[in-house]
Design an enzyme around this catalytic site. Structure first.
Site, PDB file in Angstrom:
ATOM      1  N   LYS A   1      16.337 -73.955 -23.236  1.00 21.26           N
ATOM      2  CA  LYS A   1      16.536 -74.190 -24.522  1.00 21.26           C
ATOM      3  C   LYS A   1      17.605 -73.193 -25.102  1.00 21.26           C
ATOM      4  O   LYS A   1      18.417 -73.416 -25.843  1.00 21.26           O
ATOM      5  CB  LYS A   1      15.100 -74.010 -25.498  1.00 21.26           C
ATOM      6  CG  LYS A   1      14.314 -75.255 -25.448  1.00 21.26           C
ATOM      7  CD  LYS A   1      14.565 -76.383 -25.996  1.00 21.26           C
ATOM      8  CE  LYS A   1      13.726 -77.643 -25.871  1.00 21.26           C
ATOM      9  NZ  LYS A   1      14.090 -78.993 -26.523  1.00 21.26           N
TER      10      LYS A   1
ATOM     11  N   TYR B   1      11.235 -73.304 -19.581  1.00 25.53           N
ATOM     12  CA  TYR B   1      11.504 -74.207 -21.038  1.00 25.53           C
ATOM     13  C   TYR B   1      12.349 -73.487 -21.870  1.00 25.53           C
ATOM     14  O   TYR B   1      13.160 -74.023 -22.409  1.00 25.53           O
ATOM     15  CB  TYR B   1      10.123 -74.591 -21.358  1.00 25.53           C
ATOM     16  CG  TYR B   1      10.227 -75.408 -22.623  1.00 25.53           C
ATOM     17  CD1 TYR B   1      10.364 -76.624 -22.646  1.00 25.53           C
ATOM     18  CD2 TYR B   1      10.198 -74.637 -23.908  1.00 25.53           C
ATOM     19  CE1 TYR B   1      10.380 -77.406 -23.817  1.00 25.53           C
ATOM     20  CE2 TYR B   1      10.139 -75.404 -25.480  1.00 25.53           C
ATOM     21  CZ  TYR B   1      10.158 -76.599 -25.062  1.00 25.53           C
ATOM     22  OH  TYR B   1      10.183 -77.374 -26.368  1.00 25.53           O
TER      23      TYR B   1
END
Length: 220
Positions: free
Chosen positions: A135, A131
């Site tokens: 990002k 994750y």
């Protein structure tokens, strides 16, 4: 400062997106707010006393075909999902990286005044966490994009607010936030839970309005 601005919002039905749209509809500096959405907006979702709202149902997999809608002053990208919702890493990356990256490219192509999107605290392209790595890779891709000087990312920690869908661990975190939030001090302060309304306010302050032309090409 100009009071004749237009905006486009992606992710308008999400936790932060709803707060952003609500603020723009009541902000006298904006005359039109276009929302690109997957499905028609419920009439009761927003209060639009001045008729600024322009919802447009699109296919996000063909986002590049909607370039004309990006002829606005400001782009607010509130798109985001979870691995559980997406169903796979590839599907997650499609939403959290590819859609946002294409939106930034369309912003550049239409020479909008500025582009603001939601990243995450801890975003790092070299992270072992999938994750946070996605990002971070997105931040690098957008910040290094030529001819898109006025781009900013907000990096919230746990988001507080009422979601339409249930997110188990996030719901638990929200219930515990009043207890552990105040304990995060100093360098840990950035990990404090933050309300969706605060994030929305931050996104709006980061936009480049006429007479406020600072280069915003840094993550916040």
């Amino acid at each position: 400062m100009s009071d004749n601005n237009s905006a486009i919002v992606l992710g308008a039905t999400g936790l932060v997106g709803r707060e952003v749209v609500d603020r723009l509809l009541h902000d006298p500096r904006y005359t039109e707010v276009t929302c690109l959405v997957r499905r028609p907006l419920p009439a009761s979702l927003f209060h639009d006393p001045q008729g600024k709202l322009n919802p447009v149902v699109i296919d996000f997999d063909q986002l590049q075909e909607y370039q004309g809608y990006f002829s606005v002053n400001h782009v607010y990208c509130c798109l985001g999902t979870t691995l559980k919702q997406a169903g796979s890493k590839a599907a997650f990356r499609r939403v959290d990286f590819e859609y946002v990256h294409v939106a930034a490219q369309l912003t550049r192509a239409q020479r909008c005044d500025s582009f603001v999107w939601i990243s995450s605290v801890g975003a790092d392209a070299s992270s072992s966490n999938f994750y946070l790595r996605v990002k971070g890779e997105l931040e690098n891709a957008i910040m290094r994009m030529p001819q898109l000087p006025h781009a900013s990312a907000v990096r919230p920690s746990l988001l507080l607010g009422k979601r339409e869908e249930s997110r188990g661990l996030e719901s638990l975190g929200q219930s515990l936030a009043p207890l552990f939030g105040p304990l995060l001090q100093g360098r840990l302060k950035k990990y404090r839970p933050v309300s969706a309304s605060e994030v929305a306010d931050k996104m709006i302050t980061l936009q480049r309005f006429t007479g406020n032309g600072e280069n915003l090409g840094v993550s916040v």
